[in-house]
Write a protein that holds these residues in place. Sequence first.
Motif, short mmCIF file in Angstrom:
data_model
loop_
_atom_site.label_atom_id
_atom_site.label_comp_id
_atom_site.label_asym_id
_atom_site.label_seq_id
_atom_site.Cartn_x
_atom_site.Cartn_y
_atom_site.Cartn_z
N TRP A 1 0.71 -1.33 0.02
CA TRP A 1 -0.11 0.04 0.15
C TRP A 1 0.88 1.18 0.04
N ASN B 1 -0.83 4.17 -0.97
CA ASN B 1 -1.98 5.38 -0.80
C ASN B 1 -3.42 4.43 -0.51
N ILE B 2 -3.94 4.39 0.80
CA ILE B 2 -4.98 3.59 1.13
C ILE B 2 -6.17 4.11 0.44
N HIS B 3 -6.09 5.03 -0.21
CA HIS B 3 -7.24 5.75 -0.82
C HIS B 3 -7.27 5.14 -2.29
N GLU B 4 -6.44 4.50 -2.63
CA GLU B 4 -6.41 3.98 -4.14
C GLU B 4 -6.90 2.65 -4.36
N ILE B 5 -7.48 2.19 -5.46
CA ILE B 5 -8.06 0.92 -5.59
C ILE B 5 -6.95 -0.14 -6.21
N LEU C 1 -10.16 -1.64 -1.89
CA LEU C 1 -9.74 -0.15 -1.46
C LEU C 1 -9.53 -0.03 -0.02
N ALA D 1 -8.60 1.70 2.51
CA ALA D 1 -9.23 2.53 3.67
C ALA D 1 -10.54 2.31 3.91
N MET D 2 -11.14 1.18 3.23
CA MET D 2 -12.69 0.68 3.40
C MET D 2 -12.67 -0.68 3.64
N PHE E 1 -4.07 4.36 9.70
CA PHE E 1 -5.50 4.40 9.45
C PHE E 1 -6.25 5.16 10.79
#
Length: 239
Positions: free
Chosen positions: A99, A101-105, A127, A129-130, A164
């Motif tokens: 990872w 960028n935790i907001h990338e897919i 994703l 972050a989710m 996170f």
Amino acid sequence: MLLSQNASAIRSLNLILMVFISLVFGVLRDLPDSSNEPCVLKITLQNFRSILSWEFKNHSVVPTHYTSLYTVMSRKEALKTVEGCVNTTRSFCDLTRVWKNIHEIYIITVEGFRGNTLLVHCTKTFLPAMDISSEPPEFEIVGFTDRINVTVKFPSNIEEGLQFDLPLVIEEESEGIVKKHVPKMKGNMSGNFTYVIDRLIPNTNHCVSVYFESADQATVVKSRLKCTFLQPVQESEFS
């Protein structure tokens, strides 16, 4: 004139909505469909290590070794192997350093082999972050006369990509009453963190659970309760 301007504005708005909807459906169409995949992939944050694990729907399929691969969807690059997860006999893979960028897919693939034969190929999008569920951190408790010291253990070095924003929750239970504590944490959690639950009633049993809060309560994983009996006040304390 005003009606003409309104009609023009409405046509512009409809055009914007059509473009937006087409973009959304375009992204959804490009996402791999995991519903028909032969295995289930999941990622769990274990002691702040991002661990990918898999389970096959057909239990008769038993590969002898596995290779994990990944790519970032927005970059449209070819799949790359995960370091340390090539031709491994383990049914899990550490993705912590993947990872950026935790907001990338991310597109994650697992290939299962028997000898040189590819038996199974599974792909799923994540994703971080989710989609990463967090296991509770390790902790210890020490009871005194009217307080409990709760020491939560965090690794001394946490990968930057795994910072996170998850609130830490400490639950204290005594005689059927549950109290929820949300300590104020620094931005970067590292090393041990001690929280004091005070003003407790002596000569009673108290149990503590620690976990990370989540917007989706169904994904919250609480730790096992740890209990301590608070010692009664000694006579020497009054003298």
